[in-house]
Write an enzyme that holds these catalytic residues in place. Structure first.
Site, PDB file in Angstrom:
ATOM      1  N   ARG A  24     -14.679  -7.009 -13.933  1.00 19.08           N
ATOM      2  CA  ARG A  24     -13.772  -5.969 -13.423  1.00 19.08           C
ATOM      3  C   ARG A  24     -14.474  -4.949 -12.526  1.00 19.08           C
ATOM      4  NH1 ARG A  24     -11.889  -7.171 -18.570  1.00 19.08           N
ATOM      5  NH2 ARG A  24      -9.755  -7.979 -18.577  1.00 19.08           N
TER       6      ARG A  24
ATOM      7  N   LYS B 276     -12.058  -3.534   1.978  1.00 11.04           N
ATOM      8  CA  LYS B 276     -11.171  -4.686   1.850  1.00 11.04           C
ATOM      9  C   LYS B 276     -12.017  -5.942   1.654  1.00 11.04           C
ATOM     10  CE  LYS B 276      -6.831  -3.834   4.275  1.00 11.04           C
ATOM     11  NZ  LYS B 276      -5.986  -4.298   5.392  1.00 11.04           N
TER      12      LYS B 276
ATOM     13  N   GLU C  50     -13.074  -6.448  18.107  1.00 10.17           N
ATOM     14  CA  GLU C  50     -12.737  -5.361  17.190  1.00 10.17           C
ATOM     15  C   GLU C  50     -13.079  -4.004  17.788  1.00 10.17           C
ATOM     16  OE1 GLU C  50     -11.037  -5.492  14.523  1.00 10.17           O
ATOM     17  OE2 GLU C  50     -11.186  -7.513  13.697  1.00 10.17           O
TER      18      GLU C  50
ATOM     19  N   LYS D 284     -12.937   3.945  11.994  1.00 10.48           N
ATOM     20  CA  LYS D 284     -12.442   3.245  10.816  1.00 10.48           C
ATOM     21  C   LYS D 284     -12.523   4.132   9.586  1.00 10.48           C
ATOM     22  CE  LYS D 284     -12.014  -0.942   8.321  1.00 10.48           C
ATOM     23  NZ  LYS D 284     -12.335  -2.377   8.229  1.00 10.48           N
TER      24      LYS D 284
ATOM     25  N   GLU E 163      -3.646   1.596   1.758  1.00  5.02           N
ATOM     26  CA  GLU E 163      -2.508   1.190   2.587  1.00  5.02           C
ATOM     27  C   GLU E 163      -1.173   1.590   1.948  1.00  5.02           C
ATOM     28  OE1 GLU E 163      -2.737  -2.962   3.590  1.00  5.02           O
ATOM     29  OE2 GLU E 163      -4.106  -2.574   5.244  1.00  5.02           O
TER      30      GLU E 163
ATOM     31  N   ARG F 182      -3.149   2.913   7.593  1.00  2.00           N
ATOM     32  CA  ARG F 182      -4.232   1.936   7.693  1.00  2.00           C
ATOM     33  C   ARG F 182      -3.785   0.651   8.371  1.00  2.00           C
ATOM     34  NH1 ARG F 182      -8.986   0.582   3.259  1.00  2.00           N
ATOM     35  NH2 ARG F 182      -9.917  -1.113   4.457  1.00  2.00           N
TER      36      ARG F 182
ATOM     37  N   ASN G 239      -4.742  -3.322  11.927  1.00  2.00           N
ATOM     38  CA  ASN G 239      -4.406  -4.737  12.041  1.00  2.00           C
ATOM     39  C   ASN G 239      -3.748  -5.089  13.370  1.00  2.00           C
ATOM     40  OD1 ASN G 239      -5.368  -5.678   9.517  1.00  2.00           O
ATOM     41  ND2 ASN G 239      -3.617  -4.734   8.508  1.00  2.00           N
TER      42      ASN G 239
ATOM     43  N   HIS H 128      -3.779  -8.671  14.552  1.00  2.00           N
ATOM     44  CA  HIS H 128      -4.183  -9.535  13.445  1.00  2.00           C
ATOM     45  C   HIS H 128      -3.047 -10.405  12.902  1.00  2.00           C
ATOM     46  CE1 HIS H 128      -7.722  -7.056  13.669  1.00  2.00           C
ATOM     47  NE2 HIS H 128      -8.279  -7.646  12.630  1.00  2.00           N
TER      48      HIS H 128
ATOM     49  N   HIS I 188      -4.366 -13.964  12.667  1.00  2.00           N
ATOM     50  CA  HIS I 188      -4.561 -14.650  11.392  1.00  2.00           C
ATOM     51  C   HIS I 188      -3.784 -15.961  11.346  1.00  2.00           C
ATOM     52  CE1 HIS I 188      -5.899 -10.871   8.924  1.00  2.00           C
ATOM     53  NE2 HIS I 188      -6.847 -11.360   9.680  1.00  2.00           N
TER      54      HIS I 188
ATOM     55  N   HIS J 224     -13.007 -15.180  14.179  1.00  2.00           N
ATOM     56  CA  HIS J 224     -12.024 -14.149  13.881  1.00  2.00           C
ATOM     57  C   HIS J 224     -11.776 -13.247  15.091  1.00  2.00           C
ATOM     58  CE1 HIS J 224      -9.729 -11.136  11.751  1.00  2.00           C
ATOM     59  NE2 HIS J 224     -10.609 -10.216  12.070  1.00  2.00           N
TER      60      HIS J 224
END
Length: 374
Positions: A131, A153, A195, A237, A247, A252, A256, A259, A263, A276
């Site tokens: 955890r 993330k 990016e 960022k 988010e 936030r 993206n 993206h 993606h 990417h």
């Protein structure tokens, strides 16, 4: 969109960008040779699993594991396959097995040495084993340095969707060693610049202007330009993450931009066909083209973005040999984490330096945008 602070002068030595998240705050440290300082900076020896891949382990992963061992750490090296296949539940299970073998406990550090794939996979293992284990990022690509190493993330891919399984797990520290970025292959450097350009498009028009003006120096890997690129990207960022870590407010989501399209292309083209950053580059042009057709931006914004991306040898459309079904692209985009009730939600620009989250975009219009790649 809230105002974003203007950049501070980049240091020629050590630059520190704070990420202020209360008890989860940490520093992004940027400078030459920093990877050699990890063992010293971490303090009292403990146990650590250094995670790298087959490309990076011989160059940096093995060295860091050895330095930790010499400093008294119980350090092991886990080497993943290079590429997106490392971001699979099967590969994550192998990291769990390594942690079990070394009798890891909640004080055991997981240290990612590699690009964004290594950081995402190692971070997901750190977030979920016992955890939560302390996590350190040592990015070795420009893309990871300016984007995925900051913000917490972490995640893995499923065959049908990229990054759909994941968690928020902030690193303890980020060490960006500019020496490790100096010898990047041209394609990897270009992928990182996608990016970087994104940050200018979504948050900072003056930074976008600067990228246009300094394109030649950036291409030559000028150290001063590289330092500014990394610092400014991390500052931008960090400010977004500080305002919307999990988010929950929608802020936030601006990170993206490009993206949702990108993606889908990565997943459908089979992970690894497109880097990417290459997929994001194509996706940004798609999003900007869509915004233009919706009357949100003039054509010259699309033209400037296209020119800048192409100046960094980035693609603005799918390779001719990559044939994707437009309907499949739309179906995959619906799986995007920003989608609500199966309805597309896209990040679209209103000008250079500002984007907005837009719901209920006509799928027929989106279909026309993606069909241009046919």
């Amino acid at each position: 969109m809230q105002d974003i602070d203007r950049p501070s002068a980049a240091s020629s030595k050590l630059t520190v960008v704070p990420v202020k998240l209360g008890a989860r705050s940490y520093q992004v440290r940027i400078g030459a040779g920093l990877s050699k300082q990890v063992a010293i900076e971490l303090g009292n020896p403990g146990s650590a699993l250094v995670v790298s891949d087959t490309n990076v382990a011989p160059l940096a992963g093995e060295k860091l594991a050895r330095q930790l061992a010499e400093a008294g750490w119980n350090a092991r090296l886990a080497v993943q396959p290079a590429g997106e296949t490392a971001k699979s539940l099967r590969e994550i299970e192998k990291l769990y097995d390594q942690l079990i073998a070394m009798q890891a406990d909640r004080s055991t550090h997981v240290i990612a040495v590699g690009g964004g794939v290594v950081g995402d996979a190692a971070g997901f293992a750190a977030a979920t084993y016992a955890r939560g284990l302390p996590f350190i990022q040592v990015p070795t690509t420009l893309l990871a340095a300016v984007d995925s190493s900051v913000g917490g993330k972490v995640g893995v891919n499923l065959p049908a969707a990229k990054n759909i399984v994941g968690a928020f797990h902030q690193p303890k520290t980020v060490f960006i060693d500019t020496d490790l970025l100096a010898t990047l292959p041209p394609r990897e450097f270009a992928a990182g610049m996608a990016e970087v350009v994104k940050y200018g498009m979504i948050l900072d028009e003056s930074f976008f202007d600067w990228l246009e003006a300094e394109e030649a120096r950036i291409q030559s890997h000028d150290p001063t330009c590289l330092a500014r690129i990394i610092q400014r990207s991390c500052e931008l960022k960090a400010q977004v993450v500080e305002a919307d870590e999990f988010e929950t407010t929608g802020l936030r989501a601006v990170l993206n931009f490009g993206h949702t399209f990108g993606h889908a292309y990565e997943a459908l083209a089979k992970y690894g066909t497109l880097l990417h950053g290459e997929a994001v580059s194509i996706g940004m042009i798609d999003a900007a083209t869509l915004a233009c057709q919706l009357g949100r931006i003039p054509e010259d914004v699309v033209a400037r973005l296209t020119k800048l991306l192409q100046s960094f040898q980035l693609p603005v459309s799918l390779p001719s040999e990559t044939k994707l079904d437009p309907q499949q692209i739309i179906a995959t985009m619906r799986l995007d984490k920003k989608s609500v009730g199966g309805k597309l939600r896209l990040i679209l620009p209103t000008k250079i330096g500002h984007v907005e989250s837009v719901r209920d975009v006509s799928e027929a219009l989106v279909l026309k945008i993606v069909a241009r790649h046919g």
